[in-house]
Design a protein around this motif. Sequence first.
Motif: not given
Length: 939
Positions: A785-794
């Motif tokens: 699993x690739x960790x998603x950047x919190x900014x991109x998640x927002x």
Amino acid sequence: MGLTRQYLRYEPAALFGLVASARARLAFVALRGERGRYVAVPACEHVFVWDTRKGEKVLILKGLKQQVSCLCPSPDGLHLAVGYEDGAIRVFNLLSGESTITFNGHRAAVTALQYDHLGGRLVSGSKDTEVIVWDVINESGLYRLRGHKDVITQVLFLKEKNLLVTCAKDTLVKWWDLDTQHCFKTLVGHRAEVWGMALLSKEKRLITGSGDSELRVWDLTYIQEVKDPDEPESKKSKGSSSPGAEENTEEDETLELDEHPEERIVKCSKVGSIVREGRDRVVTLGTDRMGKFLACHGTDAVLEVFSVLSEEEIQKKLEKKMKKARKKAKQNSEEDPEKSVELSLQEEIQRVTNVKASSKIKSFDLILSPKGELKMVLLLQNNVIELYNLDLSAQVPQAVRVSRITIGGHRSDVRTLAFSSDNIAILSAAAESVKIWNRSTLQCIRTMECEYALCSLFVPGDRQVIIGTKTGKLQLYDLASGSLIETLDAHDGAVWSIALSPDQHGFVTGGADKCVKFWEFELVKDESSVQKRLSMKHLRILQLDEDVLCVRYSPNQKLLAVSLLDCTVKVFYVDTLKFFLSLYGHKLPVLCMDICYDGTLIATGSADRNVKIWGLDFGDCHRSLFAHDDSVMYLQFVPKSHLFFTAGKDSKIKQWDADKFEHIQTLEGHHQEVWCLALSPNGDYVVSASHDKSLRLWERTREPLILEEEREMQREAEYEESVAKEEQPVVPGETQGETGLAGKKTIETIKAAEKIMEAIELYREEMAKLKEHNAICKAAGKEVPFPVNPILRAYGNITPSAYVLEVFKKVKSSELEESLLVLPFSYVPDLLRLFNEYIQLGSDVELLCRALLFLLKIHFGQITGNQMLVTVIENLKKTTISRVSEARDVLGFNMAGLQFLKREIEAKDEVTFFADATERFEEKKRKRKKKEKMVLAVL
């Protein structure tokens, strides 16, 4: 860390007492479907829209900090462009009252604004001598035009041609070709500043107003830009000029700036002058929307109105003259009278009337109503708006004043303010009147005529007020009836100061006759009524050696402080009037002072710009503070505290702590000298009055004010100000010529560039992480699993490249070029690769092409010299051309579809679809009917 002392912040609550500022022109605006009823006027940093029929304020277009310097309504009447002192331009929507577009390009105050006839472009002129053309639809700057050497005074678009005319204080009128963005002609026929100009007779005539009593008239002949060798000579001239203009080549007062004479577009020839009645300079020169009426005024109170004859009316007059000439020629047996018959300039532009206003005129606007009346609105110097109607059908047209907006403010500067004991009523007094305002509604509830007021107070009970005047009188007014009850000759000179005694039984006054007088209230029997009324009784007098400028009681009523013209403050015992202390140290006279609630401190403000804090027990100076950049005009302690406010001629109000000797807060809002202020008895409100004619109310909030944060904010504001004053970034390959980029470097453009840089950094990091993640997955042989950047998640789990596009789209259209200009080149290769990706997907093609072409222009050398970017540029070339042609095809198809729908509707209903087309349609109809009548008459 020890607990720091908390202060409460004062915030601006309201601006009132102002009808209109005289710094910018007023303008009729279309509101609620009506023209000629609503007027937009500058009001310090705001724009007020007044209903001239009801005398009410119907809309406030709120500004930020800078004063309004220019106004211009759009042709469709839905928007209002507002220019400010700092060079910013904001476009407001008149339906919502919100600011929709902001343009930043000028480095000084905007002095001229004009829309083109479609409302798609806006041109602005400024004190920085430059002219900028803005694209209103795309919300961006097009180009900057340089050439004038002084303040721009007027700018005009030509409807038929893509030309611009500008005039300035450098005595020149310049003609600009907007296709090639260069000045092709300069008129040098003026010996002084050109203050205004107007285009008449379907843009075939130009009128200019200068520093003398003449209005110079120029005939314009439009010449084709490119000569066609097959075209006959007779068709080369477009438009027409007055009779004899072609032969009159020696009168052609123009300076040609072209290298190629065949490229001339306009020929200007001076045909004469109209002499105004005013002997001073022209202040404002303007016409109504149709160009039928011309009006101008100087520095006096007279508006001169002229009527401009149309081509049909000129033809009729010529025919009449011709008939008379033929008749005369028959009688005298002369030949060929036609050659000698022509209309004089005075016959073509006729004086209609002069409108005498009640005070000096600052600006005006005209509108021709459908009823055939000419409506004229005047902005006067003394805070008044007047509306006049001119009945054109009358034999001798006379202007009649229809309405006058005055109740919203004083005619002159407010010199004294006072709060009632219940914190509800505010008293303001000026040279001609006293007004009582309701603090919560800001409505004027009483207006009473008075002499020149200098000081005032509410009598205990708040039913009467006392005014001290410049002539030495004390005037007592009853608020219930709004009448003057009593006038006393109190002093031989001006009454400079008045102070209520703490026991509220009387008061003390100080005047220019070197006297301090003590008074008490008493009830006397009125001859006209049975009831007793309030009166003032003189008790005793204290004679001094110098003029008295200010008097204040100590709270226990034991001491009286008196400020004198010899720069000292003398303190006396109230009961015996014996001398107690002398406070000396100021270099100039003490203009204001106050004693704190417990009687331990006295603060004095002087014309030497300093405030000194003294102890009242021994008269020792605790601290001297450099308070303002000009004279300290007023000082008052906040009730039940050792905090005090000062007002200065530097237009600022400051709050200070008398215990810690610290500056707490600066209240900025006024644009000119602050004359006085007043604090409410509970300390929650401050009201101030200034030379800009405005009264401002400040309210104490519950928000704590921390001094360290305040200093930090001040430093940030100073930095932002310094950024705007820095040298503008240079565009490679572009010389400082006649034209340049429209925008300017501001803190907003720097922030936008930083956001783009941050987005590209994030994109780079995410791409590196993805590469690393793919390598790990390959090595492990399974999906990790690739960790998603919190900014991109927002942003809803978007890709890094999509995030860069989102950030890019959020940059304001008007700031895009300047943001890209400050962007370092190291980020450009990544941007170009991303642009290629976006354009292939077909998203935001127009925005991306605009940014791409600008980046190619400013970094051309570095991009072409970089081998790694060759393939990127090749790909961009293919994708851009294909996508732009697709977009063009869609637009062309849509345009053709709209044209087809328009023709269908017109054919079906026999009505035109657009407002501009309606006028042309009606004109054709009228001409057709006229022709038919003539044919019938012949038959």
